[in-house]
Design an enzyme around this catalytic site. Sequence first.
Site, PDB file in Angstrom:
ATOM      1  N   TYR A 142       0.807  -1.222   0.000  1.00  0.00           N
ATOM      2  CA  TYR A 142       0.000   0.000   0.000  1.00  0.00           C
ATOM      3  C   TYR A 142       0.845   1.279   0.000  1.00  0.00           C
ATOM      4  O   TYR A 142       0.366   2.331   0.368  1.00  0.00           O
ATOM      5  CB  TYR A 142      -0.964   0.002   1.207  1.00  0.00           C
ATOM      6  CG  TYR A 142      -2.103  -1.012   1.112  1.00  0.00           C
ATOM      7  CD1 TYR A 142      -2.176  -1.921   0.069  1.00  0.00           C
ATOM      8  CD2 TYR A 142      -3.108  -1.052   2.064  1.00  0.00           C
ATOM      9  CE1 TYR A 142      -3.206  -2.853  -0.020  1.00  0.00           C
ATOM     10  CE2 TYR A 142      -4.143  -1.975   1.990  1.00  0.00           C
ATOM     11  CZ  TYR A 142      -4.189  -2.876   0.946  1.00  0.00           C
ATOM     12  OH  TYR A 142      -5.215  -3.788   0.871  1.00  0.00           O
ATOM     13  N   LYS A 193       3.946 -15.567   0.873  1.00  0.00           N
ATOM     14  CA  LYS A 193       3.648 -16.074  -0.471  1.00  0.00           C
ATOM     15  C   LYS A 193       4.975 -16.141  -1.198  1.00  0.00           C
ATOM     16  O   LYS A 193       5.117 -15.701  -2.344  1.00  0.00           O
ATOM     17  CB  LYS A 193       2.647 -15.132  -1.173  1.00  0.00           C
ATOM     18  CG  LYS A 193       2.016 -15.707  -2.423  1.00  0.00           C
ATOM     19  CD  LYS A 193       1.203 -16.960  -2.197  1.00  0.00           C
ATOM     20  CE  LYS A 193       0.870 -17.623  -3.516  1.00  0.00           C
ATOM     21  NZ  LYS A 193       0.275 -18.978  -3.324  1.00  0.00           N
ATOM     22  N   ASP A 226      -2.769 -18.174   0.874  1.00  0.00           N
ATOM     23  CA  ASP A 226      -3.974 -18.843   0.369  1.00  0.00           C
ATOM     24  C   ASP A 226      -4.336 -20.027   1.266  1.00  0.00           C
ATOM     25  O   ASP A 226      -5.496 -20.223   1.637  1.00  0.00           O
ATOM     26  CB  ASP A 226      -3.801 -19.265  -1.104  1.00  0.00           C
ATOM     27  CG  ASP A 226      -2.405 -19.801  -1.433  1.00  0.00           C
ATOM     28  OD1 ASP A 226      -1.515 -19.792  -0.538  1.00  0.00           O
ATOM     29  OD2 ASP A 226      -2.193 -20.235  -2.585  1.00  0.00           O
ATOM     30  N   ASP A 250      -5.230  -7.176   5.330  1.00  0.00           N
ATOM     31  CA  ASP A 250      -6.507  -6.538   4.999  1.00  0.00           C
ATOM     32  C   ASP A 250      -7.522  -7.615   4.615  1.00  0.00           C
ATOM     33  O   ASP A 250      -8.656  -7.651   5.116  1.00  0.00           O
ATOM     34  CB  ASP A 250      -6.265  -5.569   3.829  1.00  0.00           C
ATOM     35  CG  ASP A 250      -7.413  -4.607   3.612  1.00  0.00           C
ATOM     36  OD1 ASP A 250      -8.408  -4.675   4.346  1.00  0.00           O
ATOM     37  OD2 ASP A 250      -7.307  -3.766   2.687  1.00  0.00           O
ATOM     38  N   ASP A 254     -10.862  -9.216   7.025  1.00  0.00           N
ATOM     39  CA  ASP A 254     -12.269  -9.184   6.606  1.00  0.00           C
ATOM     40  C   ASP A 254     -12.848 -10.594   6.627  1.00  0.00           C
ATOM     41  O   ASP A 254     -13.992 -10.807   7.035  1.00  0.00           O
ATOM     42  CB  ASP A 254     -12.421  -8.609   5.185  1.00  0.00           C
ATOM     43  CG  ASP A 254     -12.737  -7.109   5.189  1.00  0.00           C
ATOM     44  OD1 ASP A 254     -12.198  -6.402   6.061  1.00  0.00           O
ATOM     45  OD2 ASP A 254     -13.525  -6.653   4.333  1.00  0.00           O
TER      46      ASP A 254
END
Length: 367
Positions: A142, A193, A226, A250, A254
């Site tokens: 970000y 990842k 994942d 993020d 959620d």
Amino acid sequence: MSRHRVAVLAGDGIGPEVVEASLPVLDEAAGLEGVRLEWVHFPWGCDHWQETGRMMPADGLDLLRPFDAIFLGAVGRPDVPDHVSVRGLILPIRQAFHQYVNLRPMELLSGLPPVLAGRGGAPFPPESFRMVCVRENSEGEYVGAGGRFDQGSPDERAEQLSVFTRRGIERVARYAFHLADRRSRRLLASATKSNAWQHAMVLWDEVVEEVAQDFPRVTWRPYHVDALAARMVSHPESLDVILASNLFGDILSDLGAALTGSLGLAPGANLNPERSYPSMFEPIHGSAPDIAGRGIANPIGTLWAGALMLEHLGAPGAAARVEGAIRAVVAEGATLTPELGGRAGTVEVAEAVRLRLGDAGGAPPPS
Ligand code: NAD
Ligand code: MN
């Protein structure tokens, strides 16, 4: 009586609804513990952008700097591009004030019908879903570096750079391990990842591994993000502290909030652990234009964020009152907002929480 000055950025959509409902509850909880909160409202957000071309004034960060904390609702409106609203207000505050930890508890509260079914049809025990995400909040995906090139042509290209620094990874990892070390289960999962992202995530893994050496009591391991998302659904009881980059955290938080029943329940704290700058407290949800203006938004995530703020301000008793009252109201189940199957409005839920603040100083939050 100790006194704290808090800047209020109610923002857009349901932001002002959940914030206005929450302030009197936080005032009362603080007052019961001899703490006074002084709120100063700043009318920044999409209306301000429409009038001035900016989400906050040019000297906005200077105005916020002297406060003890910042309390944020949500920003964003369907007629304003999301990168304008989020990039114009939230990200500059997080980055300029070095709020490099975004702490996001994800807990299944007793009394709510579980989203996840228990194995073999057995009821899902709430105590098996108690995680907290420590999201890197100041760099990573970000940072906003990159550009659009040859716009409108068939060769159009977009570049979005992520920037990971040894210092940035190390400080957030240290915070997460320290937190895990103080919790009863002492588990930490690092979201990576590195199989596909061979530069940034390999550095991430190396630095996390180094920091882990200083915390021998914490059992930790990296998971590809994942697989970690799948694990949150299939084996939530195996997870405790989740350390993640800005983007991964993020998304995972959620998911965690949705698994506990509603995005409206989940709180977030944007922390500058050194306290050189004010920290910012907010529900993790956005401005929810689909339900804005109807008085039915769930205020619990905002109230809970207020509890995290009280704790940060050195009023753990007041924080425990708010958390205990939230747990009591949810367990009782009589005063819930529609997205949880109830019929109560925002103000009614907040008022129900306020009425429970006096209960035995609130239950101490489980760790
Ligand atoms: P959202 O979180 O606003 O809404 C997602 C879904 O969750 C909606 O169906 C909404 O009704 C529901 N929901 C959210 N909060 C709720 C609450 N308190 N009670 C009951 N239901 C609730 O996410 P979105 O729809 O992707 O984004 C809407 C706007 O918010 C966009 O402009 C986005 O950029 C912005 N946004 C802002 C923040 C922030 O201010 N920190 C965070 C995320 C999104
Ligand atoms: Mn988000």
